[in-house]
Design a protein around this motif. Structure first.
Motif, PDB file in Angstrom:
ATOM      1  N   SER A  48       0.661  -1.127  -0.072  1.00  0.00           N
ATOM      2  CA  SER A  48       0.092  -0.081   0.018  1.00  0.00           C
ATOM      3  C   SER A  48       0.860   1.309   0.002  1.00  0.00           C
ATOM      4  O   SER A  48       0.913   2.304  -0.731  1.00  0.00           O
ATOM      5  N   LYS A  49       1.971   1.138   0.925  1.00  0.00           N
ATOM      6  CA  LYS A  49       2.798   2.471   1.129  1.00  0.00           C
ATOM      7  C   LYS A  49       3.489   2.474  -0.340  1.00  0.00           C
ATOM      8  O   LYS A  49       3.759   3.794  -0.791  1.00  0.00           O
ATOM      9  N   THR A  89       1.225   4.197  -2.739  1.00  0.00           N
ATOM     10  CA  THR A  89       1.219   5.301  -2.856  1.00  0.00           C
ATOM     11  C   THR A  89       2.477   6.455  -3.005  1.00  0.00           C
ATOM     12  O   THR A  89       2.202   7.507  -3.874  1.00  0.00           O
ATOM     13  N   LEU A  90       3.560   5.869  -2.856  1.00  0.00           N
ATOM     14  CA  LEU A  90       4.632   6.340  -3.112  1.00  0.00           C
ATOM     15  C   LEU A  90       4.828   6.416  -5.006  1.00  0.00           C
ATOM     16  O   LEU A  90       5.130   7.531  -5.397  1.00  0.00           O
ATOM     17  N   ASN A  91       4.355   5.259  -5.541  1.00  0.00           N
ATOM     18  CA  ASN A  91       4.482   5.385  -6.843  1.00  0.00           C
ATOM     19  C   ASN A  91       3.754   6.242  -7.517  1.00  0.00           C
ATOM     20  O   ASN A  91       3.998   7.064  -8.519  1.00  0.00           O
ATOM     21  N   GLU A  92       2.304   6.621  -6.996  1.00  0.00           N
ATOM     22  CA  GLU A  92       1.427   7.579  -7.589  1.00  0.00           C
ATOM     23  C   GLU A  92       2.199   9.016  -7.190  1.00  0.00           C
ATOM     24  O   GLU A  92       1.976   9.955  -8.209  1.00  0.00           O
ATOM     25  N   LYS A  93       2.530   9.198  -6.443  1.00  0.00           N
ATOM     26  CA  LYS A  93       3.305  10.422  -5.943  1.00  0.00           C
ATOM     27  C   LYS A  93       4.448  10.753  -7.070  1.00  0.00           C
ATOM     28  O   LYS A  93       4.722  11.937  -7.562  1.00  0.00           O
TER      29      LYS A  93
END
Length: 74
Positions: free
Chosen positions: A40-41, A44-48
């Motif tokens: 999950s983290k 999220t980092l990949n999207e950012k």
């Protein structure tokens, strides 16, 4: 028969064996939860990171256009 660093009573060894499956199960559940959290983290980092890469591409185009046609901004 005591050994250095070992268990002195063989009965205790046998009795503690029944706790091994419980500990393995708890460890397995922890690892599953840890994996889900990390995935999950990472998502999220990949999207950012994707957002930052798109912004960088826009800035590169803007800088390129300014350097090739400075008269557009005077």
């Amino acid at each position: 028969m005591a050994r250095a660093g070992g268990i002195t009573n063989p009965v205790n060894v046998w009795e503690s064996r029944e706790f091994i499956p419980l500990n393995v199960r708890r460890l397995f559940e922890f690892l599953l939860q840890f994996e889900a959290t990390i995935k999950s983290k990472m998502a999220t980092l990949n999207e950012k990171l994707d957002i930052l890469e798109r912004r960088l591409e826009v800035l590169e185009v803007q800088v390129s256009s300014v350097t090739t046609n400075p008269s557009l901004f005077t």
